[in-house]
Scaffold this motif. Structure first.
Motif, PDB file in Angstrom:
ATOM      1  N   HIS A   1       0.903  -1.133   0.073  1.00 13.11           N
ATOM      2  CA  HIS A   1       0.420   0.348  -0.228  1.00 13.11           C
ATOM      3  C   HIS A   1       0.669   1.823   0.344  1.00 13.11           C
ATOM      4  N   ALA A   2       1.741   1.320   0.719  1.00 11.13           N
ATOM      5  CA  ALA A   2       3.341   2.920   1.096  1.00 11.13           C
ATOM      6  C   ALA A   2       2.963   2.689   0.084  1.00 11.13           C
ATOM      7  N   ARG A   3       3.810   1.392  -0.947  1.00 11.43           N
ATOM      8  CA  ARG A   3       4.514   1.751  -2.132  1.00 11.43           C
ATOM      9  C   ARG A   3       3.809   2.216  -3.167  1.00 11.43           C
ATOM     10  N   SER A   4       2.557   1.953  -3.699  1.00 12.18           N
ATOM     11  CA  SER A   4       2.161   2.367  -4.537  1.00 12.18           C
ATOM     12  C   SER A   4       1.219   4.074  -4.153  1.00 12.18           C
ATOM     13  N   LEU A   5       1.949   4.531  -3.285  1.00 11.45           N
ATOM     14  CA  LEU A   5       1.455   5.943  -2.649  1.00 11.45           C
ATOM     15  C   LEU A   5       2.431   6.613  -3.726  1.00 11.45           C
ATOM     16  N   ALA A   6       3.474   6.140  -3.417  1.00 14.42           N
ATOM     17  CA  ALA A   6       4.596   6.238  -3.496  1.00 14.42           C
ATOM     18  C   ALA A   6       4.848   6.388  -5.249  1.00 14.42           C
ATOM     19  N   ILE A   7       4.602   5.612  -5.612  1.00 19.91           N
ATOM     20  CA  ILE A   7       4.913   5.465  -6.713  1.00 19.91           C
ATOM     21  C   ILE A   7       3.839   6.587  -7.521  1.00 19.91           C
ATOM     22  N   ILE A   8       2.299   6.478  -7.671  1.00 18.19           N
ATOM     23  CA  ILE A   8       1.389   7.721  -7.667  1.00 18.19           C
ATOM     24  C   ILE A   8       1.915   9.231  -7.168  1.00 18.19           C
ATOM     25  N   GLN A   9       2.335   9.448  -6.527  1.00 19.64           N
ATOM     26  CA  GLN A   9       2.308  10.902  -5.818  1.00 19.64           C
ATOM     27  C   GLN A   9       3.099  11.441  -6.908  1.00 19.64           C
ATOM     28  N   PRO A  10       4.353  11.748  -6.823  1.00 19.53           N
ATOM     29  CA  PRO A  10       5.148  12.483  -7.473  1.00 19.53           C
ATOM     30  C   PRO A  10       4.578  13.156  -9.269  1.00 19.53           C
ATOM     31  N   SER A  11       3.913  11.951  -9.842  1.00 19.89           N
ATOM     32  CA  SER A  11       3.363  11.481 -11.344  1.00 19.89           C
ATOM     33  C   SER A  11       2.448  12.955 -10.310  1.00 19.89           C
ATOM     34  N   LEU A  12       1.363  12.113  -9.478  1.00 21.63           N
ATOM     35  CA  LEU A  12      -0.178  13.646  -9.305  1.00 21.63           C
ATOM     36  C   LEU A  12       0.526  14.843  -9.105  1.00 21.63           C
ATOM     37  N   LEU A  13       1.292  14.986  -8.649  1.00 27.29           N
ATOM     38  CA  LEU A  13       1.294  16.233  -7.706  1.00 27.29           C
ATOM     39  C   LEU A  13       1.944  17.146  -9.112  1.00 27.29           C
ATOM     40  N   ARG A  14       3.317  16.714  -9.943  1.00 30.39           N
ATOM     41  CA  ARG A  14       3.654  17.415 -10.997  1.00 30.39           C
ATOM     42  C   ARG A  14       2.099  17.711 -12.336  1.00 30.39           C
ATOM     43  N   ASN A  15       1.021  16.847 -11.805  1.00 28.98           N
ATOM     44  CA  ASN A  15       0.147  16.989 -13.449  1.00 28.98           C
ATOM     45  C   ASN A  15      -0.885  18.201 -12.456  1.00 28.98           C
ATOM     46  N   GLN A  16      -0.456  17.696 -11.049  1.00 31.98           N
ATOM     47  CA  GLN A  16      -1.353  19.192 -10.674  1.00 31.98           C
ATOM     48  C   GLN A  16      -0.761  20.564  -9.877  1.00 31.98           C
ATOM     49  N   ILE A  17       0.315  20.706 -10.367  1.00 25.90           N
ATOM     50  CA  ILE A  17       1.022  21.706  -9.890  1.00 25.90           C
ATOM     51  C   ILE A  17       0.256  22.922  -9.203  1.00 25.90           C
ATOM     52  N   GLU A  18      -0.754  23.413 -10.591  1.00 23.31           N
ATOM     53  CA  GLU A  18      -0.928  24.581 -10.491  1.00 23.31           C
ATOM     54  C   GLU A  18      -1.964  24.807  -9.309  1.00 23.31           C
ATOM     55  N   ASN A  19      -2.338  23.949  -9.538  1.00 23.73           N
ATOM     56  CA  ASN A  19      -3.701  24.043  -8.854  1.00 23.73           C
ATOM     57  C   ASN A  19      -3.638  24.141  -7.193  1.00 23.73           C
ATOM     58  N   LYS A  20      -1.582  23.343  -7.090  1.00 18.34           N
ATOM     59  CA  LYS A  20      -1.589  22.780  -5.614  1.00 18.34           C
ATOM     60  C   LYS A  20      -0.480  23.685  -5.632  1.00 18.34           C
TER      61      LYS A  20
END
Length: 382
Positions: A276-295
């Motif tokens: 579970h924890a490793r699935s989150l580490a896989i997704i988060q950096p890409s998600l943050l880059r995708n949503q960078i202007e919102n965040k």
């Protein structure tokens, strides 16, 4: 800010606290002790439970998996119903405790327990739960949430109910002494992500929640940097308490939440059994880059307050890089490799699951649609 906050779980923290279940559970209660693969029998925890329940009537159920399955848990539900169990004692990490929440709720329902996860049944009562935490990570020992997997269909879904909040939680850092490094690392990453999902949203001016979240993130960053000190009593106690505070409801009160990383990450676990924890580490950096202007605002704040980065026009980008470097420092990957060699098919599989589960508008502003999720996966999957 507008919120109600109540955490009724009694925390019994410190060495030797497992013995306190002798008085925390009435001797008139018929208890079902639930645990996982049996490691508690080799590290002394099981014997401490046996000693504490000397004057109680109790039975046991073992075999709850990491990412607990409905199929296994339904066997325990049958025991609770058949033997009129009054109290469920979860002995384990978040998976066991989550599983016990399902058992407790499903045991008070005549239909299929999966109806709870699908939203077809609203929990209105549950068998009381107590918890002995053996792996700090999820905070499940003092919150009302659980995530359960249906192995038959590869569905992994969450549910929330105040009726399954544990009555008490025993937190003895000594039980962590025999944990493998991988599980300790997962605990650091999981707790980190729980804070991020309640913090990395948009600027809202809630000083207490933001400030407390930043303290927890700095704690976890320090614990990661001091991983070579993981055998110390201080390191273990600080991780156990920090992971609890990350998801006991306090830092999330009155603020926006994200949870998109979790929802996408759950599909990686359901499809390829990624931790579970490793699935989150896989997704988060890409998600943050995708949503960078919102965040961007909160990423810049995190860069200053957690990573001590100097202000610059690309501070948000540098903060994401620092988050990814933090995972790498713990030897945690940030791309998926477990899917095999067909990236396009893997992306399609995740999108199909997200669609099936209604996860078509994720994030604090519902800005992550399926096309955004697809783009995130393009960068997150090797």
């Amino acid at each position: 800010m507008h919120f109600n906050y109540l955490n009724p779980t009694e925390i019994l923290f410190g060495r030797g606290q497992i013995a306190s279940i002798a008085t925390a559970i009435p001797t008139t209660s018929r208890v079902l002790v639930v645990y996982g693969g049996g490691s508690i029998k080799s590290n002394g925890v099981y014997q401490q439970v046996v000693d504490a329940l000397e004057h109680h009537q109790w039975e046991e159920f073992s075999g709850v998996e990491p990412n607990p399955t409905k199929e296994t848990l339904d066997k325990a539900v049958a025991i609770v119903k058949e033997h009129a169990i009054d109290m469920i004692l979860a002995v384990g990490g978040g998976s066991v405790i989550d599983g016990c929440k399902y058992i407790a709720a499903a045991a008070k329902y005549d239909g299929d327990g999966w109806d709870i996860l699908c939203g077809k049944h609203q929990v209105s009562e549950a068998t009381p739960i107590g918890a002995i935490l053996t792996l700090p990570a999820t905070g499940s020992e003092s919150n009302s949430g659980a995530v359960i997997t249906k192995a038959e269909t590869k569905d992994k879904l969450p549910f929330l109910s105040p009726f399954v909040q544990p009555r008490f939680a025993v937190m003895d850092p000594d039980v962590m002494k025999t944990l493998p490094d991988r599980q300790l690392t997962n605990g650091v990453v999981d707790a980190w992500m729980h804070v991020c999902e309640q913090y990395l949203t948009y600027n809202h001016g809630h000083m207490v929640q933001d400030g407390y979240a930043e303290v927890l993130l700095r704690n976890l960053k320090t614990l990661g940097e001091q991983f070579d000190q993981r055998d110390s009593d201080e390191w273990r106690a600080n991780l156990m308490w920090t992971a609890n505070q990350a998801l006991n409801g306090l830092i999330g009160s009155g603020v926006p939440h994200d949870w998109a990383t979790h929802m996408i990450g759950h599909e990686l676990t359901a499809l390829w059994h990624v931790d579970h924890a490793r699935s989150l580490a896989i997704i988060q950096p890409s998600l943050l880059r995708n949503q960078i202007e919102n965040k961007r605002g909160k990423l810049e704040q995190m860069g200053r307050e957690v990573f001590n980065l100097t202000p610059s026009a690309d501070l948000a980008e540098r903060t994401i890089d620092a988050i990814e470097a933090f995972y790498h420092s713990l030897d945690v990957a940030t791309v998926l490799v477990e899917h095999g060699d067909d990236k396009a098919a893997a992306i399609d599989s995740v999108i199909e699951q997200l669609t099936k589960h209604g996860m078509v508008a994720l994030g604090e502003t519902q800005a992550i649609d399926l096309e955004s999720s697809r783009e995130i996966l393009r960068h997150a999957i090797a």
